[in-house]
Design an enzyme around this catalytic site. Structure first.
Site, mmCIF file in Angstrom:
data_model
loop_
_atom_site.group_PDB
_atom_site.id
_atom_site.type_symbol
_atom_site.label_atom_id
_atom_site.label_comp_id
_atom_site.label_asym_id
_atom_site.label_seq_id
_atom_site.Cartn_x
_atom_site.Cartn_y
_atom_site.Cartn_z
ATOM 1 N N THR A 147 0.769 -1.295 0.146
ATOM 2 C CA THR A 147 0.268 -0.171 -0.042
ATOM 3 C C THR A 147 0.898 1.383 0.172
ATOM 4 O OG1 THR A 147 -1.708 -0.968 1.228
ATOM 5 C CG2 THR A 147 -1.852 1.342 1.220
ATOM 6 N N ASP A 168 0.036 -6.935 4.677
ATOM 7 C CA ASP A 168 -0.551 -8.283 4.841
ATOM 8 C C ASP A 168 0.166 -9.544 5.214
ATOM 9 O OD1 ASP A 168 -2.843 -6.879 4.205
ATOM 10 O OD2 ASP A 168 -3.259 -7.502 1.896
ATOM 11 N N ASP A 220 1.342 -6.507 -4.693
ATOM 12 C CA ASP A 220 0.706 -6.559 -3.462
ATOM 13 C C ASP A 220 1.280 -7.899 -2.540
ATOM 14 O OD1 ASP A 220 -2.595 -5.815 -2.516
ATOM 15 O OD2 ASP A 220 -1.685 -7.776 -1.515
HETATM 16 N N1 ASP Z 1 -2.740 -5.354 0.513
HETATM 17 C C1 ASP Z 1 -1.564 -4.788 0.960
HETATM 18 C C2 ASP Z 1 -0.065 -5.432 0.764
HETATM 19 O O1 ASP Z 1 0.011 -6.326 1.551
HETATM 20 C C3 ASP Z 1 -1.822 -4.114 2.373
HETATM 21 C C4 ASP Z 1 -0.700 -3.194 2.778
HETATM 22 O O2 ASP Z 1 0.226 -3.106 1.850
HETATM 23 O O3 ASP Z 1 -0.817 -2.823 4.048
HETATM 24 O O4 ASP Z 1 0.312 -5.406 -0.169
#
Ligand code: ASP
Length: 340
Positions: free
Chosen positions: A12, A89, A56
């Site tokens: 993110t 994540d 991601d």
């Molecule tokens: N979906 C994102 C990831 O893990 C969430 C984050 O970066 O906090 O890449």
């Protein structure tokens, strides 16, 4: 002047909302840098390695961990520390995996990311990134203050193989209830000196790039059926992480214990960790764990799920003998468990 390598894998921190679909997607590192002009003011030379395909972190996998370990080895002698930008994540899996892959680590490897993109007005990304760099370059008497694989998030520094993501909507995304935080950032950056691990002096970094995904998970619940347990235990894997109740307890039904015993006798390693997030497995404390100990289930003590999975991937990838794997599984090899 100090030198830091930032490795950008995605997450993110470097995402932007697609104007059409409104879905968050990764952007490239130059766009991240544009949002943090403060980086120029750090008295530090910053090198950047951006993955060609930023992801991601739900798409993270052992091949990428191996690539990360290789990058760390390649730049190890040239930099004071590493900052890895990564989605939150699966950050705890990656940090735990790297902790096992980097033996005798003498320099900081700090994972960070954020809950809001770096371009968002209320973003947590800038503080996380700037302080992660501060920690990666921090030294005392010429030696790194935190020569460990860590996660820095929301003002706290965690040992990588002790943390897990517990909150997907607060900035305080990680916790590490079974081990103290290694540093806290406020007006001052305070390190918990006695909780930080240091490699033996004169030991060289050893990189283990071989991991195997030969691991299954058996998460217990009251009423789980023999067919389900049998299917999981007969999967074509060499290790099974078993998530048990309380202090490592399971049903004492003979069919259940027999299935576990058959799997162990056939050469599989079964690791007992608890579904509780705080506390430790104590094999033999209750009648409901005594037989597990007798048939040779490995005690995972207070390991996180993330640490148990990645430690199994590391041990199974590097050793063949199930007895030896069980022995290492029950030992504290990188600060990931406390033998009670
Ligand atoms: N979906 C994102 C990831 O893990 C969430 C984050 O970066 O906090 O890449």
């Amino acid at each position: 002047m100090c030198q830091i390598l930032i490795i950008y894998t995605g997450g993110t921190i470097g995402m932007m909302s697609d104007p059409k679909t409104k879905v968050l997607r990764p952007i490239n590192f130059e766009q991240i840098m544009d949002n943090v002009p403060e980086l120029e003011r750090l008295n530090c030379r910053i090198k950047v390695h951006s993955f060609d395909e930023v992801i991601d972190s739900s798409n993270m996998n052992p091949a990428i961990w191996s690539k990360l370990a290789g990058l760390i080895q390649e730049h190890y002698d040239d930099v004071d520390g590493f900052v890895i930008l990564h989605g939150s994540d699966t950050m705890a899996f990656s940090a735990a995996a790297l902790s096992f892959m980097l033996e005798n680590l003498g320099k900081p490897v700090i994972f960070t990311g954020s809950q809001l993109p770096i371009s968002a007005i209320r973003t947590d990304a800038k503080e996380n990134l700037m302080t992660a760099i501060e920690i990666a370059k921090a030294k005392k008497n010429g030696l790194a203050r935190v020569p460990e694989v860590c996660i820095y998030f929301d003002y706290k520094l965690f040992r990588g193989n002790r943390a897990f993501k517990y909150n997907s909507s607060k900035f305080e995304a990680f916790r590490s209830p079974n081990y103290p935080i290694l540093a806290e950032s406020g007006v001052h950056l305070r390190f918990s000196i006695n909780d930080i691990r240091h490699p033996q002096p004169d030991q060289k970094l050893i990189i283990h790039q071989k991991l195997t995904s030969d691991v299954a998970v058996l998460k217990l619940y009251p009423g789980i059926g023999a067919k389900v347990v049998e299917n999981i235990l007969s999967a074509d894997v060499r290790g099974v992480v078993m998530e048990t109740f309380g202090a490592g307890n399971t049903s004492t039904d003979p069919w259940f214990i027999d299935l576990l015993k058959q799997a162990i006798d056939s050469g599989k390693v079964i690791i007992d960790i608890s579904q509780c997030k705080v506390g430790t497995v104590e094999l033999g404390r209750y009648e409901t764990s005594k037989q597990l100990k007798d048939i040779g289930v490995a005690n995972g003590y207070d390991m996180t799920y993330e640490a148990a999975i990645t430690k199994a991937m590391y041990l199974l990838g590097n050793y063949d003998d199930p007895k030896q794997i069980k022995e290492y599984m029950e030992m504290d090899i990188r600060g990931e468990l406390t033998v009670s």
